[in-house]
Write a protein that holds these residues in place. Sequence first.
Motif, PDB file in Angstrom:
ATOM      1  N   PHE A 181      42.185  30.062  31.818  1.00 60.32           N
ATOM      2  CA  PHE A 181      42.769  31.391  31.602  1.00 60.32           C
ATOM      3  C   PHE A 181      43.626  31.332  30.347  1.00 60.32           C
ATOM      4  O   PHE A 181      44.417  30.407  30.175  1.00 60.32           O
ATOM      5  N   SER A 239      51.403  36.472  35.251  1.00 54.70           N
ATOM      6  CA  SER A 239      50.483  36.679  34.135  1.00 54.70           C
ATOM      7  C   SER A 239      49.052  36.353  34.557  1.00 54.70           C
ATOM      8  O   SER A 239      48.113  37.072  34.215  1.00 54.70           O
ATOM      9  N   LEU A 240      48.913  35.298  35.322  1.00 59.86           N
ATOM     10  CA  LEU A 240      47.597  34.882  35.817  1.00 59.86           C
ATOM     11  C   LEU A 240      47.004  35.931  36.769  1.00 59.86           C
ATOM     12  O   LEU A 240      45.788  36.035  36.923  1.00 59.86           O
ATOM     13  N   GLU A 241      47.883  36.714  37.388  1.00 61.02           N
ATOM     14  CA  GLU A 241      47.411  37.818  38.236  1.00 61.02           C
ATOM     15  C   GLU A 241      47.100  39.061  37.396  1.00 61.02           C
ATOM     16  O   GLU A 241      46.759  40.112  37.942  1.00 61.02           O
ATOM     17  N   GLY A 242      47.268  38.943  36.075  1.00 60.80           N
ATOM     18  CA  GLY A 242      46.934  40.060  35.188  1.00 60.80           C
ATOM     19  C   GLY A 242      48.077  41.040  34.995  1.00 60.80           C
ATOM     20  O   GLY A 242      47.871  42.160  34.545  1.00 60.80           O
ATOM     21  N   GLY A 252      43.184  37.826  37.248  1.00 63.65           N
ATOM     22  CA  GLY A 252      43.851  38.179  35.994  1.00 63.65           C
ATOM     23  C   GLY A 252      42.955  38.996  35.085  1.00 63.65           C
ATOM     24  O   GLY A 252      43.073  38.915  33.867  1.00 63.65           O
ATOM     25  N   GLY A 253      42.099  39.788  35.692  1.00 59.87           N
ATOM     26  CA  GLY A 253      41.079  40.499  34.930  1.00 59.87           C
ATOM     27  C   GLY A 253      41.616  41.414  33.835  1.00 59.87           C
ATOM     28  O   GLY A 253      40.990  41.555  32.790  1.00 59.87           O
ATOM     29  N   LEU A 254      42.782  42.018  34.055  1.00 56.07           N
ATOM     30  CA  LEU A 254      43.317  42.944  33.060  1.00 56.07           C
ATOM     31  C   LEU A 254      43.589  42.212  31.740  1.00 56.07           C
ATOM     32  O   LEU A 254      43.242  42.702  30.664  1.00 56.07           O
ATOM     33  N   LEU A 255      44.194  41.027  31.830  1.00 49.96           N
ATOM     34  CA  LEU A 255      44.451  40.277  30.594  1.00 49.96           C
ATOM     35  C   LEU A 255      43.140  39.840  29.943  1.00 49.96           C
ATOM     36  O   LEU A 255      42.997  39.865  28.716  1.00 49.96           O
ATOM     37  N   ARG A 256      42.193  39.453  30.763  1.00 47.72           N
ATOM     38  CA  ARG A 256      40.897  39.033  30.206  1.00 47.72           C
ATOM     39  C   ARG A 256      40.211  40.195  29.503  1.00 47.72           C
ATOM     40  O   ARG A 256      39.613  40.030  28.444  1.00 47.72           O
ATOM     41  N   HIS A 271      41.921  40.830  26.206  1.00 50.08           N
ATOM     42  CA  HIS A 271      41.462  39.855  25.211  1.00 50.08           C
ATOM     43  C   HIS A 271      40.060  40.219  24.707  1.00 50.08           C
ATOM     44  O   HIS A 271      39.759  40.095  23.519  1.00 50.08           O
TER      45      HIS A 271
END
Lengths: 509, 157
Positions: free
Chosen positions: A261, A278-281, B20-24, B27
Amino acid sequence: MKTLYVPLDSVAVALGADELVTALKAEAARSGTEIRIVRNGSRGMHWLEPLVEVEVDGIRHGYGPVQADDVPSVWAAGLLTASPHPLALGPIEDHDFLKRQTRLTFARCGRIDPLSLSDYAAQGGWLGLRKALTLTDAAIRGELQTSGLRGRGGAGFPAAIKWQTVADTASPQKYIVCNADEGDSGTFADRMILEGDPLSLIEGMIIAGLAVGATRGFVYLRSEYPIAKTVFAQALELARAGGWLGDSVAGSGKSFDIELFIGAGAYICGEESSLLNSLEGKRGEVRARPPLPAQQGLFNQPTLVHNVLSLCAVPTILEKGGAFYRDFGVGRSRGTLPFQLAGNVRHGGLVELAFGVTLRELVVDFAGGTRSGLPIRAVQIGGPLGAYLPTRLLDLPMDYEVLAAQDAGVGHGGVVVFDSSVDLATQAAYAFAFCAAESCGKCTPCRIGAVRGVEVMDQVQQGIDHSQNLELLNDLCDVMVSGSLCAMGGMTPVPVRSALRHFPEDFGL
Amino acid sequence: MLHADMSLEPLIEPHVLQTGGLLRALHAIQGALGWIPPTAPQSLARAFNLSLAEVRGVISFYHDFKTQTPVATTVRVCQAEACQAVGAAKVTARLAQAMGVALGQRRADGAWALEPVYCLGLCSRGPAAQVDQQLLADLDGPRLEALLARFATEGNR
């Protein structure tokens, strides 16, 4: 066919390693010679990067620093036969900088092709995991407890207690989270191992999973490390293809897999609870504790959060036994720490040594003093939240408790050297400015305190209401230390107070 | 009110069910477009079943996500302690002068931007910087002069 080694490490690449590889290939083509170039990790002698190694009769000979422009001359002198040249360093593993180290975690880094399963296995890879697969989960944790390993991210919390807590917390899904958000200035050990020996992290995470009953792992890597990202992603694919990750790790019937990630440029996400958010988005805001991440971490499930170096120490501990690891070090600081020599140093790089080594040995004997040639004035250890120490404290041993008694800490092993041109009031002001820029904003002492700190330091530096402002500075530090939710606000006063205490003349005192 | 942008869906969709799909997804959008366009929050909010405020909160939290149109070349110069110890301030000032922009600013025509970065992990060989994807260490002497010359040349064009 001759084998040459040119690191893929970020430092080597930032100094021209890719151009060097192109030049070597061109020279080989011109002379009709077949060569094989392995992109290895760095040996950690960064002042010699880009370092080229040539293998002759099983011995690796070094040349460095070699720029692309140097290739014709080095080649003509007889690079492939390890012949003399002004840039020749001789058999690289006999180099004094390497010979004086105790490399456990970094034993393979620089020696192997980081993306070769056979190289990894040939140099002791998977032995720790193979041993772990013969043990009960409690016995694995027992070895860890014997080793005395403490968290290498900075806090130095006993790893075995964390493992026990996660193991004891019942849940259908537990996680191993590797904190590779190495944001501290002056540190690059996580990056180096991710680039130079990524399979060792994978092995450490699998063992941790077996020990606590977790089947899923995440590596949270900062976005500022593009090469580490590429290498580690490839290593994950290799490990999966090799049967080391997946439904049945090494045919054991036990499942474990890892996802990579990528962070998004927030220093605070190196703090474990921010990292989990953060890892949970989500926004990387700090969580209040309790509950501890070991009990309620990622998605509120029991989560073992460890720094890269903590997890990379685990294979050695399992392979050679907890007692082997424990026998290095001093006091309650057991094992080795990869120290990172940075800033104004002649010989910067990575030095892995047992705890107990003095700061003087690190910055004088290994780093060779300042690059500028001016005297050393201050050494900051442990990153932006670490103390600035004066030269009279250079004989302090690297030991969690000894340093804590000086209001300092080992942190993640970063050692940043400053020469006599440094102004410590400016550094103190910077500490607040950095905190103001990187605070997650969740708690008031950190969010507001950092901004007030910048203002107060500005007045101190201008000599406005000097004594009142110094008193205010002290009060502000007290509030931040006792009132902040995490180490960001709680430890920003460490560099500030150490600067004021050891270098009062820079504050007009 | 901006409406959801259908063209973003292929970038967002693969990440909806990921951890964590939103951050992915952010990106992925930035990787493809070079920035997070103003239509993105609405699309993301819908895809992830979040409020617009939550999505905007995440975008604004992280330094990496840019909500301005991308520039052609971004120079990120390290401002952290290890680079300070070897003259990062001087390097930054020279870059700012050659590029004609202050640290944290971009040229009005979008040709380039000069941004601070806090550590690239090249601390043993600072000063360090990153020019788009290229890492640069030991950024004094010839390597710095070469970089400065590049902007001087491009700037006069």
